[in-house]
Design an enzyme around this catalytic site. Sequence first.
Site, PDB file in Angstrom:
ATOM      1  N   SER A 251       0.894  -1.409   0.057  1.00  0.00           N
ATOM      2  CA  SER A 251      -0.060  -0.092  -0.130  1.00  0.00           C
ATOM      3  C   SER A 251       0.892   1.261  -0.052  1.00  0.00           C
ATOM      4  CB  SER A 251      -0.842   0.072   1.300  1.00  0.00           C
ATOM      5  OG  SER A 251      -0.010   0.266   2.393  1.00  0.00           O
ATOM      6  N   LYS A 252       0.035   2.324   0.037  1.00  0.00           N
ATOM      7  CA  LYS A 252       0.856   3.667  -0.271  1.00  0.00           C
ATOM      8  C   LYS A 252       2.084   3.897   0.637  1.00  0.00           C
ATOM      9  CE  LYS A 252      -3.108   3.307  -0.383  1.00  0.00           C
ATOM     10  NZ  LYS A 252      -4.028   2.937   0.418  1.00  0.00           N
ATOM     11  N   ARG A 253       1.800   3.260   2.146  1.00  0.00           N
ATOM     12  CA  ARG A 253       2.779   3.449   3.155  1.00  0.00           C
ATOM     13  C   ARG A 253       4.280   2.773   2.822  1.00  0.00           C
ATOM     14  NH1 ARG A 253       2.359  -0.772   6.723  1.00  0.00           N
ATOM     15  NH2 ARG A 253       0.383  -2.052   6.088  1.00  0.00           N
TER      16      ARG A 253
END
Length: 495
Positions: A251-253
């Site tokens: 994911s984005k993180r």
Amino acid sequence: MSHIRTRFAPSPTGHLHIGGVRTALYNWLLSRKNKGKFILRIEDTDLERSTEESVRAILDGMKWLGLLWDEGPEIGGPFGPYKQSERLMIYQSFIDQLLKENKAYKCYCSQDEINKKKVKAKKAKIPYQYDRTCRHLTPPELEKRKKDSFTIRLKMDWDEEIIFNDLVRGEVKFHTSQFDDFIIVKSDGYPVYNFAVVIDDVTMKIDHVIRGDDHISNTPRQILIYKALGLSLPEFAHLPMILGEDKSRLSKRHGATSVQQFREMGYLPDALINYLARLGWSYDDSQEIFSREELVHKFSLEKVSKNSAVFNFDKLNWLNNYYIQHLPLQEKVRLCLPFLIKSKLLTEKQADQNQDVLEKIIDLLGPRIILLSDIIHLGDFFFKNRVEFTKEALDRIILKFNCSSLYAQILQSLPSIISWTKEEIIKTFEELSNRMDIKKKDFFQTIRVALTGSLTSPDLIGIMLILGKEKTISRFQQAINAIDKNNLRPKNPTG
RNA sequence: GGCUCCAUCGUCUAAUGGUUUAGGACGCCGGGUUCUCAGUCCGGUAAUAGGGGUUCGACUCCCCUUGGAGCUGCCA
């Protein structure tokens, strides 16, 4: 397996995710390999979250990667439309069939009621299943609720093992007792994913359903729909997920996840494709670099691995650097240009007029470019009118050696170089180096700092050749001026 | 909780019961090239989750445990 039809069916609820791209890639590869068709379908039945902008991003991303579709948005095809929101009529006919055959029914239970039942089930620690209240509604009751909104549920009248042969993991079994009368049409009239996907795959004649393994648990439900409709099943293949460094779903993180981001950072489509292809698939025990043609030729589902894979930027970077190095020079220039222009290091017009210089610069910088955007910080000194010393350069060179006088001596020698060629420059600087009371290594570092402001750069002779005699001289002069003006001299005069 | 999937170096993977002191790649470490940084070349480090079986023999087959993931939505 001759005329196979595969599809990629993203939902336009965000950017084009890198995990989705790999799914798309494997579908694409398999269709190319078998001279089949690759279909792109937009699954936009979630009215709340689907956006036109996102559809755009998906199409752009796919095109940029070269994953072109044979049927789908923009180009159409014989089994369109290719957006679910435009296929409502098609779903309706299948729903009518199920209703008429008494294999599905309308459910008037409100979301609140259902939620309460779920909470209750959780408290009692029993798995929740819909209690079929509406399945047993009497005609008068039905008449009374006629105007209320409803969902449509599929009747679960099976008691058997659902078995399917997954092309990457083999036999997978589920028992129907786990499923309740699940919803196939939402109260807004839109089909639920599991229903729409079946109808679309059937009507689009998809024979190989290749998707992420997060869909593996959906498969039996879909098979039940196929069965209820009396349709024959496609082949299924479930691909392992892509994970972040911490092994949780990517994911984005974990950093960039959208194709657009990768593009903006300066990754090459070919590098990305090569990386993604090898993430979860291998050909033999040694090959890492695959051209597209090779991938099409060599790809097979049998060699797709079963376990999820961690996305690793180090390896992607290595590949990107490799692909950049193997690009023809002019192509390299063409690809780097947008980054230089965007960073305002030069204008489009300047670029046009200095094509040859640009080629030389990028050729010199070549092996150092990992991301196309690296060109900005690696080559900025070529484009700026004056260079600034970095902190490290100041500490380790300017404030350590008597650069001002050293540069002055260099300036005395430079005019004697009549023809500004590699050989002449080398000769002159070697002579200077021998003459001066400074280690050769340090001598060249001082030059590097004058020319680039930095402690690291490509080959100095190469830089001087590109800068030309005039600019080279002026950089030494500028450096002297800066040193004098700011009194940048070694603290210890004896040192 | 229920169901399902998965398990080889830090990471991606090879080895589909014996050819293996478990191979390659990235990373990391060391060395050569060199004016720095890259690049390039050479070398090194590092793994079969644990326990039971089956077998003459198991990374490979079976079972259990452990760990991770997914589904369990009127999201896809």
